[in-house]
Design a protein around this motif. Structure first.
Motif, PDB file in Angstrom:
ATOM      1  N   VAL A 198      -0.218 -34.009  34.109  1.00  0.00           N
ATOM      2  CA  VAL A 198       1.182 -33.585  33.988  1.00  0.00           C
ATOM      3  C   VAL A 198       1.833 -34.391  32.882  1.00  0.00           C
ATOM      4  CG1 VAL A 198       2.074 -35.196  35.705  1.00  0.00           C
ATOM      5  CG2 VAL A 198       3.332 -33.123  35.224  1.00  0.00           C
ATOM      6  N   THR A 199       2.701 -33.729  32.143  1.00  0.00           N
ATOM      7  CA  THR A 199       3.414 -34.392  31.053  1.00  0.00           C
ATOM      8  C   THR A 199       4.785 -33.768  30.910  1.00  0.00           C
ATOM      9  OG1 THR A 199       3.186 -35.135  28.757  1.00  0.00           O
ATOM     10  CG2 THR A 199       2.622 -32.861  29.203  1.00  0.00           C
ATOM     11  N   GLY A 200       5.690 -34.470  30.230  1.00  0.00           N
ATOM     12  CA  GLY A 200       7.012 -33.912  30.014  1.00  0.00           C
ATOM     13  C   GLY A 200       7.822 -34.790  29.086  1.00  0.00           C
ATOM     14  N   GLN A 201       8.958 -34.259  28.654  1.00  0.00           N
ATOM     15  CA  GLN A 201       9.840 -34.996  27.743  1.00  0.00           C
ATOM     16  C   GLN A 201      11.086 -34.180  27.465  1.00  0.00           C
ATOM     17  OE1 GLN A 201       7.184 -34.791  24.114  1.00  0.00           O
ATOM     18  NE2 GLN A 201       9.075 -34.016  23.191  1.00  0.00           N
ATOM     19  N   TYR A 202      12.052 -34.804  26.789  1.00  0.00           N
ATOM     20  CA  TYR A 202      13.184 -34.084  26.231  1.00  0.00           C
ATOM     21  C   TYR A 202      12.746 -33.375  24.953  1.00  0.00           C
ATOM     22  CZ  TYR A 202      16.595 -36.640  29.125  1.00  0.00           C
ATOM     23  OH  TYR A 202      17.328 -37.150  30.167  1.00  0.00           O
ATOM     24  N   GLY A 203      13.450 -32.303  24.613  1.00  0.00           N
ATOM     25  CA  GLY A 203      13.234 -31.647  23.328  1.00  0.00           C
ATOM     26  C   GLY A 203      11.931 -30.892  23.250  1.00  0.00           C
ATOM     27  N   THR A 204      11.509 -30.620  22.035  1.00  0.00           N
ATOM     28  CA  THR A 204      10.300 -29.830  21.823  1.00  0.00           C
ATOM     29  C   THR A 204       9.104 -30.737  21.574  1.00  0.00           C
ATOM     30  OG1 THR A 204      10.767 -29.702  19.449  1.00  0.00           O
ATOM     31  CG2 THR A 204      11.609 -27.927  20.828  1.00  0.00           C
ATOM     32  N   PRO A 205       7.877 -30.259  21.889  1.00  0.00           N
ATOM     33  CA  PRO A 205       6.674 -31.059  21.603  1.00  0.00           C
ATOM     34  C   PRO A 205       6.556 -31.345  20.119  1.00  0.00           C
ATOM     35  CG  PRO A 205       6.172 -29.212  23.060  1.00  0.00           C
ATOM     36  CD  PRO A 205       7.552 -28.978  22.543  1.00  0.00           C
ATOM     37  N   ALA A 206       6.433 -32.613  19.758  1.00  0.00           N
ATOM     38  CA  ALA A 206       6.362 -33.003  18.354  1.00  0.00           C
ATOM     39  C   ALA A 206       5.075 -32.523  17.719  1.00  0.00           C
ATOM     40  CB  ALA A 206       6.464 -34.520  18.224  1.00  0.00           C
ATOM     41  N   GLY A 207       5.191 -31.931  16.522  1.00  0.00           N
ATOM     42  CA  GLY A 207       4.017 -31.573  15.751  1.00  0.00           C
ATOM     43  C   GLY A 207       3.323 -30.310  16.170  1.00  0.00           C
ATOM     44  N   GLY A 208       3.881 -29.580  17.129  1.00  0.00           N
ATOM     45  CA  GLY A 208       3.208 -28.382  17.608  1.00  0.00           C
ATOM     46  C   GLY A 208       3.866 -27.114  17.123  1.00  0.00           C
ATOM     47  N   GLU A 209       3.419 -25.987  17.701  1.00  0.00           N
ATOM     48  CA  GLU A 209       3.942 -24.687  17.295  1.00  0.00           C
ATOM     49  C   GLU A 209       5.241 -24.323  18.011  1.00  0.00           C
ATOM     50  OE1 GLU A 209       0.903 -25.386  18.233  1.00  0.00           O
ATOM     51  OE2 GLU A 209      -0.594 -24.481  16.913  1.00  0.00           O
ATOM     52  N   ILE A 210       5.569 -25.064  19.079  1.00  0.00           N
ATOM     53  CA  ILE A 210       6.763 -24.754  19.851  1.00  0.00           C
ATOM     54  C   ILE A 210       7.954 -25.475  19.238  1.00  0.00           C
ATOM     55  CG2 ILE A 210       7.796 -24.746  22.150  1.00  0.00           C
ATOM     56  CD1 ILE A 210       5.182 -23.169  21.916  1.00  0.00           C
ATOM     57  N   ASP A 211       8.884 -24.724  18.652  1.00  0.00           N
ATOM     58  CA  ASP A 211      10.008 -25.370  17.979  1.00  0.00           C
ATOM     59  C   ASP A 211      11.348 -24.758  18.363  1.00  0.00           C
ATOM     60  OD1 ASP A 211       9.873 -22.933  16.761  1.00  0.00           O
ATOM     61  OD2 ASP A 211       9.540 -23.698  14.730  1.00  0.00           O
ATOM     62  N   ALA A 249       8.016 -17.528  24.523  1.00  0.00           N
ATOM     63  CA  ALA A 249       6.757 -17.002  25.054  1.00  0.00           C
ATOM     64  C   ALA A 249       5.781 -16.686  23.926  1.00  0.00           C
ATOM     65  CB  ALA A 249       7.015 -15.756  25.892  1.00  0.00           C
ATOM     66  N   ALA A 250       6.294 -16.129  22.837  1.00  0.00           N
ATOM     67  CA  ALA A 250       5.437 -15.783  21.705  1.00  0.00           C
ATOM     68  C   ALA A 250       4.875 -17.037  21.046  1.00  0.00           C
ATOM     69  CB  ALA A 250       6.229 -14.963  20.684  1.00  0.00           C
ATOM     70  N   GLU A 251       5.699 -18.069  20.893  1.00  0.00           N
ATOM     71  CA  GLU A 251       5.234 -19.300  20.262  1.00  0.00           C
ATOM     72  C   GLU A 251       4.190 -20.010  21.129  1.00  0.00           C
ATOM     73  OE1 GLU A 251       8.671 -21.628  19.403  1.00  0.00           O
ATOM     74  OE2 GLU A 251       9.177 -20.485  17.605  1.00  0.00           O
ATOM     75  N   LEU A 252       4.405 -20.000  22.441  1.00  0.00           N
ATOM     76  CA  LEU A 252       3.416 -20.603  23.330  1.00  0.00           C
ATOM     77  C   LEU A 252       2.100 -19.843  23.249  1.00  0.00           C
ATOM     78  CD1 LEU A 252       2.707 -22.667  25.539  1.00  0.00           C
ATOM     79  CD2 LEU A 252       3.604 -21.035  27.223  1.00  0.00           C
ATOM     80  N   THR A 259      -4.796 -19.140  25.032  1.00  0.00           N
ATOM     81  CA  THR A 259      -5.401 -17.856  24.669  1.00  0.00           C
ATOM     82  C   THR A 259      -4.501 -16.688  25.039  1.00  0.00           C
ATOM     83  OG1 THR A 259      -6.587 -17.757  26.789  1.00  0.00           O
ATOM     84  CG2 THR A 259      -7.740 -18.761  24.916  1.00  0.00           C
ATOM     85  N   GLU A 260      -3.753 -16.833  26.146  1.00  0.00           N
ATOM     86  CA  GLU A 260      -2.879 -15.742  26.570  1.00  0.00           C
ATOM     87  C   GLU A 260      -1.854 -16.239  27.589  1.00  0.00           C
ATOM     88  OE1 GLU A 260      -3.126 -11.291  28.672  1.00  0.00           O
ATOM     89  OE2 GLU A 260      -4.885 -12.613  28.615  1.00  0.00           O
ATOM     90  N   VAL A 261      -0.596 -15.849  27.395  1.00  0.00           N
ATOM     91  CA  VAL A 261       0.428 -16.094  28.404  1.00  0.00           C
ATOM     92  C   VAL A 261       0.330 -14.975  29.423  1.00  0.00           C
ATOM     93  CG1 VAL A 261       2.900 -16.286  28.868  1.00  0.00           C
ATOM     94  CG2 VAL A 261       1.946 -17.298  26.794  1.00  0.00           C
ATOM     95  N   THR A 262       0.048 -15.324  30.668  1.00  0.00           N
ATOM     96  CA  THR A 262      -0.232 -14.311  31.688  1.00  0.00           C
ATOM     97  C   THR A 262       0.954 -13.983  32.574  1.00  0.00           C
ATOM     98  OG1 THR A 262      -1.091 -16.035  33.154  1.00  0.00           O
ATOM     99  CG2 THR A 262      -2.685 -14.875  31.751  1.00  0.00           C
TER     100      THR A 262
END
Length: 281
Positions: A198-211, A249-252, A259-262
């Protein structure tokens, strides 16, 4: 050709764990179902029975030893050989199977379990590179001579890092916990299934596709990096529209780890996604 994600891209875009580098869930408590029909979101702050929650949550603090903090935390109950007995914890004669879990927050490591405190102190005393310095709230304290890394050892935890008194006070309830400072994290935990990571934080994940700018905080859990499925819960800013949820959802779904958001479930400003993931084991 299908991209094969690296561990680094997974950490950035998915929020999964690689604690070996720091060494120097889990984490959820009740079984929750993010695919269930959403219920009304409470407007009052949630109450927490600290005797019932996963133990690592009692150690989480909003305080940071770093110049700025997004309250990032990573906890794992699996693959503990990445943390226990390596790096900063290698001074202790403790095997991965002796630990119940490991938390990393603000570059500090907290290994949880049922330990023989005196044996841990003896490990420190036997090391030429470490000096036992005293005691704090029932935890023996020590310091590594060359790195100035602090240690605190007790019957329930082994800590390595800096300013460890903050984490001990937080665990003992003598200092405000992360969820007490901001109940948004309690709301996130309520929506995460019981998992090994399990992980978590404020804001968006740094360096990833989720912005997505609408993210106030998020949490992620999965049984293991090889499990093939994970759950993401995002706390969105008030009045976030459906278009922003679709974009999220599209960015994730386009991230290197997924591979797929179900499935997804929206409950007020909280949205939970279930997704199939690539194995990195």
């Amino acid at each position: 050709m299908q991209r094969r994600p690296s561990r680094r891209s997974v950490l950035a875009s998915a929020g999964a764990l690689a604690l070996a580098g720091l060494a120097g869930c889990t984490g959820g408590d009740a079984e929750s179902d993010p695919t269930a029909e959403p219920t009304a979101t409470a407007t009052s702050d949630p109450s927490v029975d600290w005797s019932e929650v996963a133990e690592f949550r009692t150690w989480l603090t909003e305080y940071s030893t770093l110049p700025s903090s997004n309250a990032r935390f990573d906890y794992q109950q699996v693959n503990l050989d990445q943390v226990v007995g390596v790096g900063r914890t290698s001074v202790f004669d403790v095997a991965p199977e002796d630990a119940d879990g490991a938390l990393v927050q603000s570059a500090n490591v907290v290994v949880l379990g049922d330990f023989d405190r005196e044996s841990l102190v003896a490990d420190l005393e036997a090391s030429e590179d470490h000096e036992v310095t005293g005691e704090y709230e029932g935890y023996a304290t020590a310091e590594a001579a060359e790195t100035a890394t602090e240690y605190a050892v007790g019957g329930d935890a082994v800590l390595a890092g800096s300013e460890l008194a903050v984490w001990i006070d937080t665990h003992l309830g003598e200092r405000e916990r992360l969820e007490e400072a901001d109940p948004v994290f309690t709301r996130i935990f309520e929506r995460l299934p019981d998992r090994g990571l399990v992980t978590g934080q404020y804001g968006t994940p740094a360096g990833g596709e989720i912005d997505a700018e609408a993210i106030e905080a998020w949490g992620h859990s999965m049984p293991s990096l090889a499990a093939g499925e994970g759950t993401w819960v995002y706390a969105l800013e008030p009045d976030t529209g459906e278009a922003a949820v679709d974009e999220l959802a599209a960015e994730l779904g386009e991230s290197a780890f997924v591979t797929e958001v179900t499935d997804r479930a929206v409950d007020g400003r909280f949205v939970a996604f279930t997704a199939e993931t690539r194995s990195l084991d």
